[in-house]
Write an enzyme that holds these catalytic residues in place. Sequence first.
Site, short mmCIF file in Angstrom:
data_model
loop_
_atom_site.label_atom_id
_atom_site.label_comp_id
_atom_site.label_asym_id
_atom_site.label_seq_id
_atom_site.Cartn_x
_atom_site.Cartn_y
_atom_site.Cartn_z
N HIS A 1 0.83 -1.21 0.00
CA HIS A 1 0.00 0.00 0.00
C HIS A 1 0.86 1.25 0.00
O HIS A 1 1.94 1.27 0.58
CB HIS A 1 -0.96 0.03 1.21
CG HIS A 1 -0.27 -0.11 2.54
ND1 HIS A 1 0.18 -1.32 3.01
CD2 HIS A 1 0.04 0.80 3.49
CE1 HIS A 1 0.73 -1.16 4.20
NE2 HIS A 1 0.67 0.14 4.51
N HIS B 1 0.78 5.18 1.16
CA HIS B 1 0.09 6.20 1.95
C HIS B 1 0.07 7.50 1.17
O HIS B 1 1.09 7.91 0.60
CB HIS B 1 0.84 6.48 3.26
CG HIS B 1 0.84 5.34 4.23
ND1 HIS B 1 -0.05 5.27 5.28
CD2 HIS B 1 1.64 4.24 4.33
CE1 HIS B 1 0.20 4.17 5.98
NE2 HIS B 1 1.21 3.53 5.43
P1 AMP Z 1 1.69 0.55 7.50
O1 AMP Z 1 2.04 0.80 8.94
O2 AMP Z 1 2.51 1.33 6.52
O3 AMP Z 1 1.67 -0.93 7.21
O4 AMP Z 1 0.23 1.13 7.34
C1 AMP Z 1 -0.92 0.41 7.64
C2 AMP Z 1 -2.03 1.41 7.73
O5 AMP Z 1 -3.25 0.72 7.61
C3 AMP Z 1 -2.09 2.18 9.05
O6 AMP Z 1 -1.96 3.57 8.79
C4 AMP Z 1 -3.47 1.82 9.60
O7 AMP Z 1 -4.11 2.93 10.20
C5 AMP Z 1 -4.20 1.40 8.36
N1 AMP Z 1 -5.29 0.45 8.57
C6 AMP Z 1 -5.27 -0.71 9.26
N2 AMP Z 1 -6.45 -1.32 9.20
C7 AMP Z 1 -7.26 -0.53 8.44
C8 AMP Z 1 -8.62 -0.61 8.02
N3 AMP Z 1 -9.40 -1.65 8.35
N4 AMP Z 1 -9.11 0.39 7.25
C9 AMP Z 1 -8.34 1.44 6.92
N5 AMP Z 1 -7.05 1.57 7.28
C10 AMP Z 1 -6.52 0.61 8.05
#
Ligand code: AMP
Length: 134
Positions: free
Chosen positions: A99, A101
């Site tokens: 993903h 950001h």
């Molecule tokens: P990372 O730390 O780069 O792996 O980012 C993962 C991101 O996913 C974090 O910013 C979380 O807030 C986000 N996240 C986790 N679960 C969900 C969800 N169900 N819907 C939307 N965002 C999520």
Amino acid sequence: MSDCIFCMIKDHQINSTVLYEDDICMAILDLSQATRGHALVISKVHYDSVLEADDEALAHMIVAAKRLANQIKKNLNAQGINILTNAKEAAGQTVSHLHFHIIPRYDQHDGFNPKFTDHQGQWDLEDIKNEILK
Ligand code: AMP
Ligand code: ZN
């Protein structure tokens, strides 16, 4: 990967706030909202991170991220955008599904602080280059 939260999201098995979707990727609002409008572009195919991802899918996703970033910047009146991806736990990755950001920036004191520590002079750049390229 059935236990992957982003696979469940892209398969519409759990709810998310969807901003964009096509055959290759999907953009949703991040639950944490590091800043107002913080979004994620997630791949439709499960790759653990950017390091394992298919080149064509990645190229498609970065263009989708750019378009959405411009839309967010304009319509939420942001002054800038950080686009970033974390790969592996050591880099802060908490969800092992590729993903990007998209983090709208309102000013340098909006709560998101991606500043680099300056280690200039600590390591020999030629040594690093030779080690990387060996
Ligand atoms: P990372 O730390 O780069 O792996 O980012 C993962 C991101 O996913 C974090 O910013 C979380 O807030 C986000 N996240 C986790 N679960 C969900 C969800 N169900 N819907 C939307 N965002 C999520
Ligand atoms: Zn997944």
